[in-house]
Design an enzyme around this catalytic site. Structure first.
Site, PDB file in Angstrom:
ATOM      1  CB  SER D 230      -0.857   0.030   1.276  1.00  0.00           C
ATOM      2  OG  SER D 230      -1.698  -1.086   1.360  1.00  0.00           O
ATOM      3  CB  SER D 268      -2.114  -1.662  -3.414  1.00  0.00           C
ATOM      4  OG  SER D 268      -0.957  -0.995  -2.990  1.00  0.00           O
ATOM      5  CG  ASP D 270      -1.965   2.102  -3.661  1.00  0.00           C
ATOM      6  OD1 ASP D 270      -1.099   1.945  -2.785  1.00  0.00           O
ATOM      7  OD2 ASP D 270      -2.104   1.328  -4.622  1.00  0.00           O
TER       8      ASP D 270
END
Lengths: 351, 351, 351, 351
Positions: D230, D268, D270
């Protein structure tokens, strides 16, 4: 007695056996009511999509934000991945962290989750700070685990219980409410169940009757009353519906809220969490090399019945929370009266 | 006579002078009704946010999608930039292209737009294909320009007019409807006006009274009737509100639709376009080297009154469209009856 | 020669046979270039998801808005229903209406669509108004139909062709570009194909090499140059991916754009339309009483390879558009030079 | 030494004095590194938008989700109200609850917040479970308060510190990184600062040089390596920008991430959190009867420079995190090596 027992019927579809979210097979509800001394009036309500290890067998899920003045945890991952991997926890605004911790504790309690290092707990809340010493953060992770572990199917306790212990709705005592609709077989025979934690305002309408106005208690009446507060709504269905169509159902729940006279005021955290219990749509945590999921899901063209069911069940669940709630005295001696059912019936009989 | 003249009052706030979107100062509405022979039953309705060159003096705007089975043009730019730069055009589903062309033609008709090479026309639609030969695409860009140029303030024609010429709502003849609310001075004294093009279904409720159910005409009654169709809703306000809060108001319009018994069915294109006419919030096309805009806008805390006003005005505008509409025969001999007002009044008097 | 022929390879995955969107089986591309006299420099490019009747056999689809200063038609319905029902049309900003009309004409040309009264045409655009007399609206619905009907598989013409005839990118002549990636069998063996219409600015980077900066031509160099413009990106895959994961792939296309030095400036309409050609995921228009769709789709856990493929193919497609484009003179004598490939190679050899 | 000291310059704009998020006047950063025994390698990083009582003087804010496999707390309220009311807390995935508790504790520590009963704490996270005993939940609310209270302006420690103590990026040791850009006066002279917590994968590119590929370490190289992980990104600016344009800036941060070779893989989280420190845009908690806010904000037309600044500063901040991080051994004896800077320089000199 619930609203329906007085003759209100909220639409044209019929409820399931319990007229509760538990009519959706496999769904369980648990409450942990936290009342202590004069000031603590709060609690936790947990909704379990199925009886197994939810983390290992996730369910399709979606979130809709009616008005986002709230602290709902877990939204972005539900949105991104289209699934829910824990029980849905409801509590008070300042206890979301306890809700997350409890949800993690519960997930870690399964031996097969031994290696799990990431858990997306869905925690909703409303603010019970008028009746409850909310700044004291009296809900503990153990209360959350207790709510989950006490969950069961069948009848659901409504009113001043669990996460609804200290809430207020349309100026009356609010709380937990639930309802369901079963579609006719020709429309698929699916069940939609709704559970709400009511803590919001507006101009109360009961199955169309403008009770708030008739009774003289509503938002902005004297340009003074606040309509603030929040409503958490959980929608369950056994229909095989993935995240996009679950989100569409979630949007309809706010339409049900609208029919009770709610206005989703600026200070309101009005959220809907929706999931499907359809076994064929479970998402395994460990895909085990299986790249493809075989899924059987409802065609868009067949969604409208589920929309109507969601609207009706939400409207009735909210009203049920008011009918079940009782007078409550709490923090700083604050008192909130229950809905005066006699008055409601008086206006009803004039209809 | 409009619904209010029969004693319905839809909530607790009061309408403006015309009980129309034109109560928001500066807003103008124009209709071009296109009826030809036996089969053409369609038209255009244009809403102008102000009397000037809208492209040069854009207004803050937002769009909310209640259900997106529709062809609304212009959404992503409104969302990205937070403003609207043309009249809002309503027409039928297959005439959105004509709407865009007409909107460009109109914009190009201003000499000061001589160098303009990009215009984001906002065009909404509903499907009038039951009464209208929609595949014939009978609306032309000139009809769109005509609707814009005929726009005026004051009373707004409702029912079978403009973009409402061929629409159907709750199984009755639908059409154009409008309503407004003026907040008390203590809440800012702002006006909210709504105009709708009604073409959707569900279980009709009139100010709370479940007329569809009582009259025996509603979606899914025999598992046959469709609730499909669409509703275009335009919300105007003179309150100084930018795009984020306009979007919040737009969301409340769908709550108003819910109160009429609409369910935003799968096949429905239910969209809300909202804008503010506040002069201090105009966005100049030519920023002329001015990097900063000085704007005075409402604090979030003061939005709830505007939310309530939007809900009430939308509910009333939809019902107004039904009260104003008249029987219509059209394409392939299809007939649609107007709302039987006598029946409505009968059920009302029992209240 | 394309960029790859000069030794650029844009990442770690490998292209398909044509290094084009047509490597995704069934996808066809057609161009209609509209060049007339000194001033008309525009056109249409159509991308067909499959060779059949797309309206009757819709494909899963999604849209991502990188920056929404643009007029993309059809977004809300794609978002709501998760599918695309027409060819994807690219053209100039003021010809979106022609794109819609042409898309409807094409759909109506199938006898089995005889009763269709609602078509959601997806039309993207960029603004070619520097080289093209865009206000003349020279693209006609017939051009759109011609582009669709000329569509074929195999090699795709790039550069000054179809919707790329008059576009500008990083200050050089832009246009149509395409590329593809085929995942290794261990990652599923799926193909991702991308087609772009490039008309945007920033600081050009070619496979990492900062050519714009080295060559001294980039946005804001003298606080004068605009980075405005737009980029339409179409992503196709044969992987069985529904709308949620298609949207995630679409988001990655903007990451590919970023690697070319694009900045998605304020005035840019940067949109991505993504679809899956997987036959098992087709959505029939006529559900024919079938309430359930049986679908086999990729587990979230297997998406990352498709994300990487989308990024790489988008980056390469954009650069391909620059390598293929040629000098162009157009409206008002405006001239735009092609990318000086000799200069590019000079800087490359220094690497 | 930071990347820039080796000659990398990441674009065309120039950094501020510290090349850090603290170049945005008033912004302070605090770290609490939690290292204990062999297994605990984690911590907290807090970013304060200004030096005062943030709850009483909220800042305009926005969130963009690049990929939402993460637990970011506080998003929906930021989105709904357009503001941020606490420090932004970064920590590990299973310590988000501690982050919320600590943020509430900190808010309650101000006497003037005595009556506050609702706090929306923004907490981001990445998963440091490879180097850290993450299931132990070793971050406590007191660590969070300590991070906030240690916050200061000036140089910011990067690498294995605070929330970056145990993170991994492109297979190397990741951590905290920061960078800034100051626009030329002609473009407004504003500063954009970025701080990142890097824990993601892909194919590492350093200022365009494909180091991951050259060095042979990248996602999918052997169809084995995961690109998961991440990246939390915080963007600050002194430009007077409200939530809509802050969200647009936030979107550009993911474009900066893309330029480092990140692919926002399935696993992830993000996220980008953006805020403006412009004093004229503060939102008072207590509106004190003031219905209107007078605000001076940047016209859309002037945003592009801020977009470019955000892209460049994000790219550089991520690379800075890699240059500053050092080898780390942790949980279960796991070891992660720092970026081999000598190798980087070798490939660089070949350029």
């Amino acid at each position: 007695k619930r609203a329906r027992d007085y003759g209100f019927d909220f639409g044209v579809l019929h409820p399931g056996q319990w007229n509760a979210i538990t009519d959706v097979q496999g769904v369980k509800v648990g409450h942990q009511t936290v009342i202590k001394g004069d000031s603590v009036r709060t609690g936790v309500t947990a909704i379990l999509p199925h009886a197994g290890n939810i983390f290992q067998e996730k369910v399709p899920g979606a979130v809709h934000v009616g008005n986002g003045f709230g602290k709902l945890a877990g939204t972005t991952q539900v949105e991104e991945l289209g699934n829910i991997e824990t029980p849905i926890i409801l509590t008070n605004t300042l206890s979301v962290a306890a809700g997350i911790e409890g949800g993690i504790d519960y997930t870690f309690s399964f031996p097969e989750n031994d290696e799990v290092r990431s858990v997306n707990v869905v925690v909703g809340e409303t603010n019970d700070g008028y009746l409850n010493d909310i700044r004291g953060r009296h809900v503990k992770p153990t209360d959350v685990v207790a709510a989950i572990q006490s969950a069961k199917t069948g009848m659901v306790k409504e009113g001043n219980v669990g996460a609804g212990t200290g809430t207020i709705c349309f100026g009356f005592k609010g709380g937990i409410g639930t309802s369901s609709r079963k579609l006719p077989e020709e429309l698929g025979g699916y069940t939609v169940g709704v559970l709400v934690q009511t803590n919001f305002g507006g101009v109360l309408q009961i199955d169309g009757m403008p009770f708030g106005k008739l009774y003289g208690q509503y938002a902005f009446k004297n340009q003074l009353e606040s309509a603030d507060g929040s409503c958490m709504i959980v929608v369950a269905t056994d229909a095989p519906v993935l995240e996009r169509n679950l989100k569409r159902m979630a949007k309809r729940a706010i339409m049900g809220l609208a029919k009770t006279g709610g206005i989703a005021s600026n200070g309101s955290g009005d959220y809907v969490v929706a999931f499907s219990t359809a076994e064929g749509l479970r998402i395994p945590y460990d895909s085990d090399g299986k790249e493809l999921l075989e899924q059987s899901m409802i065609n868009n063209d067949y969604m409208s019945g589920l929309f109507l069911a969601t609207i009706e069940a939400t409207e009735e669940a909210i009203i049920n929370s008011l009918f079940a709630a009782q007078d409550m005295t709490g923090h700083q001696g604050h008192q909130v009266k229950a809905l005066p059912i006699e008055e409601v019936l008086k206006h009803m009989s004039k209809d």
